[in-house]
Write a protein that holds these residues in place. Structure first.
Motif, short mmCIF file in Angstrom:
data_model
loop_
_atom_site.label_atom_id
_atom_site.label_comp_id
_atom_site.label_asym_id
_atom_site.label_seq_id
_atom_site.Cartn_x
_atom_site.Cartn_y
_atom_site.Cartn_z
N LEU A 125 1.37 0.98 -5.63
CA LEU A 125 1.19 -0.21 -4.80
C LEU A 125 1.35 -1.43 -5.69
O LEU A 125 0.84 -1.45 -6.82
CB LEU A 125 -0.19 -0.24 -4.15
CG LEU A 125 -0.35 0.48 -2.82
CD1 LEU A 125 -1.77 0.28 -2.29
CD2 LEU A 125 0.66 0.07 -1.78
N GLN A 168 -0.64 -7.66 -2.28
CA GLN A 168 -0.59 -7.00 -0.99
C GLN A 168 -0.57 -8.00 0.16
O GLN A 168 -1.00 -7.68 1.28
CB GLN A 168 -1.76 -6.02 -0.86
CG GLN A 168 -1.60 -4.77 -1.72
CD GLN A 168 -0.46 -3.90 -1.24
OE1 GLN A 168 -0.50 -3.36 -0.13
NE2 GLN A 168 0.58 -3.77 -2.07
N PRO A 194 1.30 -6.10 3.41
CA PRO A 194 0.61 -4.83 3.26
C PRO A 194 1.57 -3.65 3.05
O PRO A 194 2.54 -3.49 3.78
CB PRO A 194 -0.15 -4.68 4.58
CG PRO A 194 -0.33 -6.09 5.06
CD PRO A 194 0.93 -6.81 4.63
N GLY A 195 1.28 -2.88 2.01
CA GLY A 195 2.09 -1.73 1.69
C GLY A 195 3.17 -1.98 0.66
O GLY A 195 3.89 -1.06 0.27
N THR A 201 5.23 -1.84 -2.22
CA THR A 201 5.21 -0.76 -3.20
C THR A 201 6.33 -0.95 -4.22
O THR A 201 7.36 -1.54 -3.89
CB THR A 201 5.38 0.59 -2.46
OG1 THR A 201 4.30 0.75 -1.55
CG2 THR A 201 5.40 1.77 -3.41
N PHE A 260 2.56 2.04 7.96
CA PHE A 260 2.24 0.64 8.24
C PHE A 260 2.83 0.11 9.54
O PHE A 260 2.63 -1.05 9.88
CB PHE A 260 2.67 -0.24 7.05
CG PHE A 260 1.80 -0.04 5.85
CD1 PHE A 260 0.58 -0.70 5.71
CD2 PHE A 260 2.17 0.86 4.87
CE1 PHE A 260 -0.24 -0.48 4.62
CE2 PHE A 260 1.36 1.09 3.76
CZ PHE A 260 0.15 0.42 3.64
N ASP A 317 -9.66 -0.83 0.47
CA ASP A 317 -8.33 -0.92 1.09
C ASP A 317 -7.27 -0.29 0.20
O ASP A 317 -6.37 0.42 0.68
CB ASP A 317 -7.94 -2.38 1.36
CG ASP A 317 -8.51 -2.91 2.65
OD1 ASP A 317 -8.96 -2.11 3.48
OD2 ASP A 317 -8.48 -4.15 2.83
N ASP A 322 -7.60 3.44 0.40
CA ASP A 322 -7.17 3.90 1.72
C ASP A 322 -5.64 3.88 1.83
O ASP A 322 -5.04 4.86 2.30
CB ASP A 322 -7.78 3.01 2.81
CG ASP A 322 -7.29 3.41 4.19
OD1 ASP A 322 -7.58 4.55 4.62
OD2 ASP A 322 -6.60 2.60 4.83
N ARG A 323 -5.00 2.82 1.39
CA ARG A 323 -3.54 2.73 1.46
C ARG A 323 -2.88 3.81 0.60
O ARG A 323 -1.93 4.46 1.03
CB ARG A 323 -3.07 1.34 1.03
CG ARG A 323 -3.42 0.28 2.03
CD ARG A 323 -3.08 -1.11 1.57
NE ARG A 323 -3.62 -2.07 2.54
CZ ARG A 323 -3.48 -3.37 2.47
NH1 ARG A 323 -2.80 -3.91 1.47
NH2 ARG A 323 -3.99 -4.16 3.39
N ARG A 340 -3.31 7.22 2.33
CA ARG A 340 -2.44 7.35 3.50
C ARG A 340 -0.99 7.58 3.08
O ARG A 340 -0.29 8.39 3.70
CB ARG A 340 -2.58 6.13 4.39
CG ARG A 340 -3.93 6.09 5.10
CD ARG A 340 -4.25 4.80 5.82
NE ARG A 340 -3.19 4.28 6.63
CZ ARG A 340 -2.98 2.97 6.82
NH1 ARG A 340 -3.77 2.08 6.24
NH2 ARG A 340 -2.00 2.56 7.59
#
Length: 149
Positions: A37, A41, A44-45, A47, A84, A133, A136-137, A140
């Motif tokens: 990541l 952010q 979001p996501g 990478t 996402f 967060d 969690d990201r 996932r």
């Protein structure tokens, strides 16, 4: 060491020396590359996929490496889109500031503040994900990558 040798590193390179990206942002070993990541952010996501050995240009790679690397980028992009709910994925391979092959793979979400602009042109303060967060990201994304192996 030979150009195709996966152990080739450049000590002065931040990616080769482990100074970047942050180890606590590690998502997965994709094969020829590693996924992390991004620190920011705001999108979001966001990478980064970092090639394992030192190379600065796609033409420095053997054709089979280029193909595999693009498969790794595509696989992660698919997972980012699913996890996402992205309406678009942006791909950036620049290397001007860090001359080591690394892709920025950025999910662009339906509520994106500037959907037609590249992320570099969207003025914003960097957003560091809270620890919960971040975890969690990462989890996932790991789960998504495992599901499509």
């Amino acid at each position: 060491m030979a150009e195709g040798d996966p152990a080739v590193i450049e000590p002065a390179c931040k990616a080769c020396s482990g100074q970047w990206p942050r180890p606590d942002h590690f998502i997965a070993d994709l094969g020829l590359s590693m996924a992390y990541l991004h620190d920011d952010q705001f999108f979001p996501g966001w990478t980064v996929i970092v090639f394992r050995r030192h190379a600065t240009e796609l033409f420095h790679l053997a054709p089979t490496e280029r193909i595999q690397l693009m498969e790794e980028v595509s696989r992660l992009a698919r997972v980012l889109a699913e996890v996402f709910g992205a309406s678009k994925i942006n791909y950036e391979l620049l290397g001007n500031q860090l001359p080591h092959i690394h892709w920025h793979v950025i999910p662009r979400l339906p509520d994106d503040p500037a959907p037609r602009e590249p992320v570099w042109r969207v003025s914003h303060d960097p957003v560091e994900a809270a620890e919960a967060d971040l975890r969690d990201r990462i989890q996932r994304l790991r789960t998504g990558l495992t599901a499509i192996r």
